[in-house]
Design an enzyme around this catalytic site. Structure first.
Site, PDB file in Angstrom:
ATOM      1  N   SER A 141      30.815  -7.869 -28.158  1.00  0.00           N
ATOM      2  CA  SER A 141      30.629  -9.358 -28.523  1.00  0.00           C
ATOM      3  C   SER A 141      29.470  -9.636 -29.615  1.00  0.00           C
ATOM      4  O   SER A 141      28.831  -8.449 -29.731  1.00  0.00           O
ATOM      5  CB  SER A 141      30.139 -10.085 -27.231  1.00  0.00           C
ATOM      6  OG  SER A 141      29.789 -11.547 -27.725  1.00  0.00           O
ATOM      7  N   TYR A 154      24.125 -10.982 -20.560  1.00  0.00           N
ATOM      8  CA  TYR A 154      25.512 -10.527 -20.919  1.00  0.00           C
ATOM      9  C   TYR A 154      25.538  -9.734 -22.111  1.00  0.00           C
ATOM     10  O   TYR A 154      26.053  -8.575 -22.543  1.00  0.00           O
ATOM     11  CB  TYR A 154      26.308 -11.757 -21.021  1.00  0.00           C
ATOM     12  CG  TYR A 154      27.424 -11.706 -21.545  1.00  0.00           C
ATOM     13  CD1 TYR A 154      28.701 -11.388 -21.320  1.00  0.00           C
ATOM     14  CD2 TYR A 154      27.522 -12.237 -23.080  1.00  0.00           C
ATOM     15  CE1 TYR A 154      29.948 -11.077 -21.939  1.00  0.00           C
ATOM     16  CE2 TYR A 154      28.643 -12.329 -23.776  1.00  0.00           C
ATOM     17  CZ  TYR A 154      29.956 -11.738 -23.025  1.00  0.00           C
ATOM     18  OH  TYR A 154      31.004 -11.561 -23.924  1.00  0.00           O
TER      19      TYR A 154
HETATM   20  P1  NAP Z   1      39.392 -15.044 -20.611  1.00  0.00           P
HETATM   21  O1  NAP Z   1      40.334 -15.613 -21.647  1.00  0.00           O
HETATM   22  O2  NAP Z   1      38.952 -15.787 -19.896  1.00  0.00           O
HETATM   23  O3  NAP Z   1      40.516 -13.886 -19.818  1.00  0.00           O
HETATM   24  C1  NAP Z   1      39.966 -13.140 -18.767  1.00  0.00           C
HETATM   25  C2  NAP Z   1      40.864 -12.147 -18.351  1.00  0.00           C
HETATM   26  O4  NAP Z   1      40.312 -11.153 -17.702  1.00  0.00           O
HETATM   27  C3  NAP Z   1      41.930 -12.762 -17.461  1.00  0.00           C
HETATM   28  O5  NAP Z   1      43.306 -12.322 -17.684  1.00  0.00           O
HETATM   29  C4  NAP Z   1      41.210 -12.655 -16.099  1.00  0.00           C
HETATM   30  O6  NAP Z   1      42.520 -12.444 -15.221  1.00  0.00           O
HETATM   31  C5  NAP Z   1      40.938 -11.010 -16.469  1.00  0.00           C
HETATM   32  N1  NAP Z   1      39.492 -10.551 -15.484  1.00  0.00           N
HETATM   33  C6  NAP Z   1      38.635 -11.483 -15.165  1.00  0.00           C
HETATM   34  N2  NAP Z   1      37.782 -10.705 -14.596  1.00  0.00           N
HETATM   35  C7  NAP Z   1      38.362  -9.386 -14.359  1.00  0.00           C
HETATM   36  C8  NAP Z   1      38.216  -8.347 -13.762  1.00  0.00           C
HETATM   37  N3  NAP Z   1      36.672  -8.136 -13.237  1.00  0.00           N
HETATM   38  N4  NAP Z   1      38.632  -7.089 -13.650  1.00  0.00           N
HETATM   39  C9  NAP Z   1      40.045  -7.482 -14.511  1.00  0.00           C
HETATM   40  N5  NAP Z   1      40.357  -8.454 -15.039  1.00  0.00           N
HETATM   41  C10 NAP Z   1      39.741  -9.456 -15.052  1.00  0.00           C
HETATM   42  O7  NAP Z   1      38.510 -14.036 -21.483  1.00  0.00           O
HETATM   43  P2  NAP Z   1      38.031 -13.679 -22.934  1.00  0.00           P
HETATM   44  O8  NAP Z   1      37.314 -14.725 -23.866  1.00  0.00           O
HETATM   45  O9  NAP Z   1      39.621 -13.262 -23.511  1.00  0.00           O
HETATM   46  O10 NAP Z   1      37.392 -12.385 -22.840  1.00  0.00           O
HETATM   47  C11 NAP Z   1      37.870 -11.247 -22.984  1.00  0.00           C
HETATM   48  C12 NAP Z   1      36.629 -10.164 -23.560  1.00  0.00           C
HETATM   49  O11 NAP Z   1      36.128 -10.800 -24.892  1.00  0.00           O
HETATM   50  C13 NAP Z   1      35.637 -10.101 -22.735  1.00  0.00           C
HETATM   51  O12 NAP Z   1      35.085  -8.766 -22.825  1.00  0.00           O
HETATM   52  C14 NAP Z   1      34.655 -10.896 -23.493  1.00  0.00           C
HETATM   53  O13 NAP Z   1      33.185 -10.652 -23.196  1.00  0.00           O
HETATM   54  C15 NAP Z   1      34.916 -10.857 -24.956  1.00  0.00           C
HETATM   55  N6  NAP Z   1      34.490 -11.624 -25.855  1.00  0.00           N
HETATM   56  C16 NAP Z   1      34.793 -13.070 -25.689  1.00  0.00           C
HETATM   57  C17 NAP Z   1      34.306 -14.097 -26.399  1.00  0.00           C
HETATM   58  C18 NAP Z   1      34.878 -15.422 -26.577  1.00  0.00           C
HETATM   59  O14 NAP Z   1      34.435 -16.254 -27.135  1.00  0.00           O
HETATM   60  N7  NAP Z   1      36.153 -15.691 -25.810  1.00  0.00           N
HETATM   61  C19 NAP Z   1      33.376 -13.563 -27.392  1.00  0.00           C
HETATM   62  C20 NAP Z   1      32.958 -12.338 -27.467  1.00  0.00           C
HETATM   63  C21 NAP Z   1      33.302 -11.450 -26.566  1.00  0.00           C
HETATM   64  P3  NAP Z   1      42.265 -12.514 -13.782  1.00  0.00           P
HETATM   65  O15 NAP Z   1      41.527 -13.890 -13.119  1.00  0.00           O
HETATM   66  O16 NAP Z   1      43.608 -12.586 -13.246  1.00  0.00           O
HETATM   67  O17 NAP Z   1      41.560 -11.694 -13.275  1.00  0.00           O
END
Ligand code: NAP
Length: 249
Positions: A141, A154
């Site tokens: 991130s 985090y």
């Molecule tokens: P998201 O849209 O909330 O999606 C999260 C996904 O992860 C869902 O499919 C959820 O499904 C699954 N999940 C959650 N906890 C889990 C666990 N313990 N084991 C397996 N699956 C799990 O999240 P996102 O924003 O795409 O984030 C994905 C990655 O990008 C993360 O590593 C995050 O730190 C990184 N990131 C995001 C952002 C941002 O702005 N969005 C920025 C920087 C980095 P279930 O509920 O069915 O488990």
């Protein structure tokens, strides 16, 4: 482009958001993809959506901190496809907005467990099946470079992934490349406590040079590049995909 024809990809936490977009893009580029997350109904829905786009896909329930789930994910993949070429470790948790000195030990453990340790353990489970020319992608991130107050610990776990990328790239060379993506802010369920707030959203947009938040497709296209032979001379690197937000020199 079908750069990933014949490849097999595991993407963790891939039933929505960035992980789903990555699975979709890898699939559209020809890879067979294995999607997973904690909830069976989310897995089923994601599989159905991807199949409807002509993608070769199977799903598995995998809470990344559950050893049996990790084992099952890898075994299911190998039973069906016989190999693994791409692993995208995408799962993360951000359970607290407390300052680091006020974060409970159980929360520190959860952050370490899901954001860092599970990436290592899923790769331990997959390592013996990884093919020559395979590609591992960790999802860090922008907070790994600048841990903001509301996501400080985090951010620190995401900084750890930058080091993990370097260390694993060395350990897994020359057959496997290991790279990392550091996304900026992308409006997903994970980030909606920030991106749904108009003032915070505007502040972040203004911090980017491109004057917008990222999209899940912005992240997926970079993942597809790192998974493909187009990046065959890149390993141990982190690509910041944050619209020009400050990260490093
Ligand atoms: P998201 O849209 O909330 O999606 C999260 C996904 O992860 C869902 O499919 C959820 O499904 C699954 N999940 C959650 N906890 C889990 C666990 N313990 N084991 C397996 N699956 C799990 O999240 P996102 O924003 O795409 O984030 C994905 C990655 O990008 C993360 O590593 C995050 O730190 C990184 N990131 C995001 C952002 C941002 O702005 N969005 C920025 C920087 C980095 P279930 O509920 O069915 O488990």
């Amino acid at each position: 482009m079908r750069r990933l024809e014949g490849k097999v990809a595991i993407v963790t936490a891939s039933t929505q958001g960035i992980g789903f977009a990555i699975a979709e893009r890898l699939g559209l580029e020809g890879a067979a993809v294995v999607v997973s997350s904690r909830k069976q109904n989310n897995v089923d829905e994601a599989v159905e959506k991807l199949r409807s786009k002509g993608i070769e896909v199977i799903g598995a329930v995998c809470h990344v901190s559950n050893p049996q789930h990790r084992k099952d994910l890898v075994e299911k993949t190998v039973q069906k496809y016989g190999r693994i070429d791409i692993v995208v470790s995408n799962a993360a948790a951000n359970p607290s907005v407390d300052g680091i000195l006020y974060t409970k030990e159980s929360t520190l453990d959860k952050l370490w467990d899901i954001n860092v340790k599970s990436s290592i353990l899923i790769l331990q489970a997959a390592a013996s099946y990884l093919q020559k020319g395979s590609s591992v992608i960790l999802i860090s991130s922008i907070a790994g470079y600048h841990p903001q107050a509301s996501m400080a610990m985090y951010g620190v776990t995401k900084t750890a992934l930058l080091g993990l990328t370097k260390a694993l790239a060395s350990e897994m060379s020359p057959d496997t490349r290991v790279n990392c993506i550091a996304p900026g802010f992308v409006p997903t369920h994970f980030a909606n406590f920030i991106t749904n707030n108009d003032a915070m959203r505007k502040t972040i947009e203004d911090q980017t040079l491109l004057k917008r938040l990222g999209t899940t497709e912005d992240m997926a296209s970079v993942a597809a590049f790192l998974a493909s032979d187009d990046s065959s001379y890149i390993t141990g690197e982190t690509l910041v995909v944050a619209g020009g937000m400050p990260s490093r020199l």
